[in-house]
Design a protein around this motif. Sequence first.
Motif, PDB file in Angstrom:
ATOM      1  N   MET A  23      21.181 -13.301 -16.067  1.00  0.00           N
ATOM      2  CA  MET A  23      21.021 -13.533 -15.258  1.00  0.00           C
ATOM      3  C   MET A  23      20.572 -12.168 -14.689  1.00  0.00           C
ATOM      4  O   MET A  23      20.994 -10.756 -14.926  1.00  0.00           O
ATOM      5  CB  MET A  23      22.352 -13.129 -13.551  1.00  0.00           C
ATOM      6  N   PRO A  24      18.932 -11.987 -14.688  1.00  0.00           N
ATOM      7  CA  PRO A  24      17.987 -10.705 -14.178  1.00  0.00           C
ATOM      8  C   PRO A  24      18.286  -9.961 -13.836  1.00  0.00           C
ATOM      9  O   PRO A  24      19.491 -10.633 -12.780  1.00  0.00           O
ATOM     10  CB  PRO A  24      16.699 -11.453 -14.455  1.00  0.00           C
ATOM     11  N   ASP A  25      18.476  -8.338 -13.289  1.00  0.00           N
ATOM     12  CA  ASP A  25      18.287  -8.096 -12.733  1.00  0.00           C
ATOM     13  C   ASP A  25      16.939  -7.713 -11.539  1.00  0.00           C
ATOM     14  O   ASP A  25      16.502  -7.229 -11.911  1.00  0.00           O
ATOM     15  CB  ASP A  25      19.350  -6.362 -13.351  1.00  0.00           C
ATOM     16  N   VAL A  26      16.918  -8.606 -10.797  1.00  0.00           N
ATOM     17  CA  VAL A  26      15.638  -8.501  -9.773  1.00  0.00           C
ATOM     18  C   VAL A  26      15.125  -7.120  -8.632  1.00  0.00           C
ATOM     19  O   VAL A  26      14.063  -7.324  -9.226  1.00  0.00           O
ATOM     20  CB  VAL A  26      15.731  -9.961  -8.678  1.00  0.00           C
ATOM     21  N   ALA A  27      16.952  -6.703  -8.722  1.00  0.00           N
ATOM     22  CA  ALA A  27      16.630  -5.185  -8.037  1.00  0.00           C
ATOM     23  C   ALA A  27      15.962  -4.264  -9.149  1.00  0.00           C
ATOM     24  O   ALA A  27      15.033  -3.707  -8.499  1.00  0.00           O
ATOM     25  CB  ALA A  27      18.119  -5.337  -7.431  1.00  0.00           C
ATOM     26  N   ALA A  28      16.307  -4.347 -10.339  1.00  0.00           N
ATOM     27  CA  ALA A  28      15.795  -3.484 -11.083  1.00  0.00           C
ATOM     28  C   ALA A  28      14.451  -3.781 -11.355  1.00  0.00           C
ATOM     29  O   ALA A  28      13.787  -2.867 -11.606  1.00  0.00           O
ATOM     30  CB  ALA A  28      17.325  -3.374 -11.904  1.00  0.00           C
ATOM     31  N   GLN A  29      13.895  -5.100 -11.467  1.00  0.00           N
ATOM     32  CA  GLN A  29      12.849  -5.411 -12.142  1.00  0.00           C
ATOM     33  C   GLN A  29      11.885  -5.354 -11.209  1.00  0.00           C
ATOM     34  O   GLN A  29      11.018  -4.709 -11.371  1.00  0.00           O
ATOM     35  CB  GLN A  29      12.697  -7.493 -11.707  1.00  0.00           C
ATOM     36  N   ALA A  30      12.621  -5.056  -9.427  1.00  0.00           N
ATOM     37  CA  ALA A  30      11.608  -5.183  -8.613  1.00  0.00           C
ATOM     38  C   ALA A  30      10.996  -3.283  -8.303  1.00  0.00           C
ATOM     39  O   ALA A  30      10.213  -3.003  -7.799  1.00  0.00           O
ATOM     40  CB  ALA A  30      12.438  -5.504  -6.894  1.00  0.00           C
ATOM     41  N   THR A  31      12.208  -2.851  -8.962  1.00  0.00           N
ATOM     42  CA  THR A  31      12.544  -1.208  -8.681  1.00  0.00           C
ATOM     43  C   THR A  31      11.188  -0.999  -9.310  1.00  0.00           C
ATOM     44  O   THR A  31      10.763   0.046  -9.474  1.00  0.00           O
ATOM     45  CB  THR A  31      13.561  -0.798  -8.742  1.00  0.00           C
ATOM     46  N   SER A  32      11.299  -1.073 -10.481  1.00  0.00           N
ATOM     47  CA  SER A  32      10.309  -1.224 -11.868  1.00  0.00           C
ATOM     48  C   SER A  32       8.683  -1.604 -10.706  1.00  0.00           C
ATOM     49  O   SER A  32       7.740  -0.540 -11.649  1.00  0.00           O
ATOM     50  CB  SER A  32      10.908  -1.803 -13.125  1.00  0.00           C
ATOM     51  N   LEU A  33       8.198  -2.620 -10.945  1.00  0.00           N
ATOM     52  CA  LEU A  33       7.442  -3.034 -10.140  1.00  0.00           C
ATOM     53  C   LEU A  33       6.933  -2.334  -9.240  1.00  0.00           C
ATOM     54  O   LEU A  33       5.141  -2.014  -8.869  1.00  0.00           O
ATOM     55  CB  LEU A  33       7.148  -4.527  -9.928  1.00  0.00           C
ATOM     56  N   GLN A  34       7.613  -2.042  -8.406  1.00  0.00           N
ATOM     57  CA  GLN A  34       7.228  -1.213  -7.186  1.00  0.00           C
ATOM     58  C   GLN A  34       6.905   0.314  -7.643  1.00  0.00           C
ATOM     59  O   GLN A  34       5.514   1.031  -7.274  1.00  0.00           O
ATOM     60  CB  GLN A  34       7.918  -1.068  -6.516  1.00  0.00           C
ATOM     61  N   ASN A  35       7.512   0.877  -8.176  1.00  0.00           N
ATOM     62  CA  ASN A  35       7.523   2.147  -9.339  1.00  0.00           C
ATOM     63  C   ASN A  35       5.886   2.079  -9.626  1.00  0.00           C
ATOM     64  O   ASN A  35       4.780   2.977  -9.279  1.00  0.00           O
ATOM     65  CB  ASN A  35       7.942   3.118  -9.589  1.00  0.00           C
ATOM     66  N   THR A  36       5.395   0.341 -10.916  1.00  0.00           N
ATOM     67  CA  THR A  36       4.665   1.356 -11.330  1.00  0.00           C
ATOM     68  C   THR A  36       3.097   0.784 -10.500  1.00  0.00           C
ATOM     69  O   THR A  36       2.109   1.388 -10.876  1.00  0.00           O
ATOM     70  CB  THR A  36       4.904  -0.423 -12.007  1.00  0.00           C
ATOM     71  N   LEU A  37       3.111   0.041  -9.511  1.00  0.00           N
ATOM     72  CA  LEU A  37       2.569  -0.271  -8.696  1.00  0.00           C
ATOM     73  C   LEU A  37       2.128   1.185  -7.334  1.00  0.00           C
ATOM     74  O   LEU A  37       0.769   0.569  -6.811  1.00  0.00           O
ATOM     75  CB  LEU A  37       2.422  -1.099  -8.209  1.00  0.00           C
ATOM     76  N   THR A  38       3.041   1.815  -7.335  1.00  0.00           N
ATOM     77  CA  THR A  38       2.423   3.136  -6.512  1.00  0.00           C
ATOM     78  C   THR A  38       1.801   3.940  -7.104  1.00  0.00           C
ATOM     79  O   THR A  38       1.417   4.061  -6.638  1.00  0.00           O
ATOM     80  CB  THR A  38       4.407   3.352  -5.759  1.00  0.00           C
ATOM     81  N   ALA A  39       2.506   4.006  -8.826  1.00  0.00           N
ATOM     82  CA  ALA A  39       1.557   4.975  -9.021  1.00  0.00           C
ATOM     83  C   ALA A  39       0.119   4.692  -9.463  1.00  0.00           C
ATOM     84  O   ALA A  39      -0.843   5.990  -9.261  1.00  0.00           O
ATOM     85  CB  ALA A  39       2.298   5.022 -10.579  1.00  0.00           C
ATOM     86  N   TYR A  40       0.051   3.335  -9.480  1.00  0.00           N
ATOM     87  CA  TYR A  40      -1.322   3.251  -9.868  1.00  0.00           C
ATOM     88  C   TYR A  40      -2.438   3.091  -8.181  1.00  0.00           C
ATOM     89  O   TYR A  40      -2.957   2.917  -8.274  1.00  0.00           O
ATOM     90  CB  TYR A  40      -1.014   1.471 -10.071  1.00  0.00           C
ATOM     91  N   SER A  41      -1.316   2.670  -7.569  1.00  0.00           N
ATOM     92  CA  SER A  41      -2.756   3.054  -5.998  1.00  0.00           C
ATOM     93  C   SER A  41      -2.997   4.498  -6.145  1.00  0.00           C
ATOM     94  O   SER A  41      -3.734   4.447  -5.763  1.00  0.00           O
ATOM     95  CB  SER A  41      -1.644   2.469  -4.782  1.00  0.00           C
ATOM     96  N   SER A  42      -1.839   4.886  -6.136  1.00  0.00           N
ATOM     97  CA  SER A  42      -1.768   6.824  -6.384  1.00  0.00           C
ATOM     98  C   SER A  42      -3.394   7.171  -7.200  1.00  0.00           C
ATOM     99  O   SER A  42      -3.674   7.312  -6.679  1.00  0.00           O
ATOM    100  CB  SER A  42      -0.732   7.331  -6.087  1.00  0.00           C
ATOM    101  N   TYR A  43      -3.235   6.777  -8.414  1.00  0.00           N
ATOM    102  CA  TYR A  43      -3.932   6.771  -8.963  1.00  0.00           C
ATOM    103  C   TYR A  43      -5.465   6.265  -9.098  1.00  0.00           C
ATOM    104  O   TYR A  43      -6.312   7.252  -8.538  1.00  0.00           O
ATOM    105  CB  TYR A  43      -3.788   6.138 -10.594  1.00  0.00           C
ATOM    106  N   LEU A  44      -5.681   5.150  -8.043  1.00  0.00           N
ATOM    107  CA  LEU A  44      -6.763   4.100  -7.718  1.00  0.00           C
ATOM    108  C   LEU A  44      -7.195   5.398  -6.299  1.00  0.00           C
ATOM    109  O   LEU A  44      -8.642   4.985  -6.228  1.00  0.00           O
ATOM    110  CB  LEU A  44      -6.830   3.053  -7.215  1.00  0.00           C
ATOM    111  N   GLY A  45      -6.452   6.312  -6.165  1.00  0.00           N
ATOM    112  CA  GLY A  45      -6.896   6.678  -4.727  1.00  0.00           C
ATOM    113  C   GLY A  45      -7.322   7.646  -4.686  1.00  0.00           C
ATOM    114  O   GLY A  45      -8.306   8.725  -4.271  1.00  0.00           O
ATOM    115  N   SER A  46      -7.022   8.295  -6.105  1.00  0.00           N
ATOM    116  CA  SER A  46      -7.342   9.273  -6.876  1.00  0.00           C
ATOM    117  C   SER A  46      -8.893   9.711  -7.012  1.00  0.00           C
ATOM    118  O   SER A  46      -9.290  10.993  -7.337  1.00  0.00           O
ATOM    119  CB  SER A  46      -6.193  10.696  -7.983  1.00  0.00           C
ATOM    120  N   LEU A  47      -8.854   8.379  -7.449  1.00  0.00           N
ATOM    121  CA  LEU A  47     -10.517   8.278  -8.476  1.00  0.00           C
ATOM    122  C   LEU A  47     -11.905   8.798  -7.421  1.00  0.00           C
ATOM    123  O   LEU A  47     -12.365   8.757  -6.252  1.00  0.00           O
ATOM    124  CB  LEU A  47     -11.244   6.637  -8.556  1.00  0.00           C
ATOM    125  N   THR A  48     -12.673   9.424  -8.080  1.00  0.00           N
ATOM    126  CA  THR A  48     -13.910  10.346  -6.865  1.00  0.00           C
ATOM    127  C   THR A  48     -14.812   8.546  -6.645  1.00  0.00           C
ATOM    128  O   THR A  48     -15.169   8.060  -7.573  1.00  0.00           O
ATOM    129  CB  THR A  48     -14.692  11.461  -7.773  1.00  0.00           C
TER     130      THR A  48
END
Length: 395
Positions: free
Chosen positions: A188-213
């Motif tokens: 059984m996959p740990d969906v909650a852990a997968q979700a946390t990993s995806l959300q952390n990654t995408l949050t960091a990506y959104s911040s990175y994109l937002g920092s672009l000039t």
Amino acid sequence: MSLRSIIPAGAAAVMATLLVAATPAMAGPVSAQDILNTYNVVVFGDLTSSSHVDGKTFVSGNVTGGDYGQHFDQLPVDGVPTLTAGGNLQGSVNMNGSGLVVGGNIATSNLNLNKGGDIKVGGNLTSNLNANFNGNGTLYAKGSVTNNANVNVNGGSMYLGGTVQPGSNANVNGGTKNLNSPVPASVMPDVAAQATSLQNTLTAYSSYLGSLTANSATAGAGTVAFNAAPDADGVAVFNISNAVAFFSGASEFQFNLNGAKSIVINVTGAGNNALTIAANFLAGIATTLAQNTVWNFIDAKEIVINSQFGGSVLALLAHVTNNANIEGTLIAGKVTQNAEIHYNGPTTVPSVAETPIPATLPLFAAALGGLAYVRRVRARRAQENANLGNAALAA
């Protein structure tokens, strides 16, 4: 700082081995680029659908209704399930792709899985469910078949942690039916852990994109022209800071790419105000933007899309309702899907290799889990050897 520099010296060699061993076993993507190219929809709350998704879908919460993997044969072969739902699966659901993971109960009125793959269920198959699983694959469920559910597994086997309750049916054609058969935790996959990993990654990506000039600008009102002025790497960055006024005043979008390979559109200023997007994408550009554009809705809480939309939508905080087709990946906090979401091929948005933290953390977590496993195995073997020695002395 490297992984090796924060690990005790005696464990460094073991860690290096575990990193290699753990990587192929990891379920799902570990970078934002992988996420955009693996999933067509990612939702960190609930998804309610009355339409279809071309590609693969990951939902942290409940999924109600929908048609998934509509163009499954056009997708990369990567072993990722067509649909992952962390909560319950409800309504009437059809799947044209292989693989299904449900963290809670399957309580749909009708469920058809037509391309095989394993079905993994954390709860029961219940509530007058009528399910047909066709093709090679195994059904694993921690719970029971109950409450007048009818389940047909055609071409695979069934393993139930519980039983088939009176009034319910479970038929297996081509494999074996195993009741009172606990499902191994490793299955059984740990969906909650997968979700946390995806959300952390995408949050960091959104911040990175937002920092672009910003290097590109829009012009006009009503018909709004996006005039790209890409940098040496072919990346054009737009900033829209007055989101409410911008989208309410726009009736048409014209894109002048000017050689841009990737487009980033950072959108701010929405806050708690609903954004209604009804502008038409001119000259059939929407499907082109699906592969090279990401709209980064940084602070939007509610987005309503009323015309065909071009480009991937990154809206981690928003409830997105699409009343018209989206060409690209949709990532949101919650989704009400009333129109199609299309997969148009791999994306060429800025690479997440430029955001190193998200790609590293999942490997580190996997490696730490591997080290703990090694310690448990060694302790168990030591205890077994001790027991054998005691038995020999007693003899």
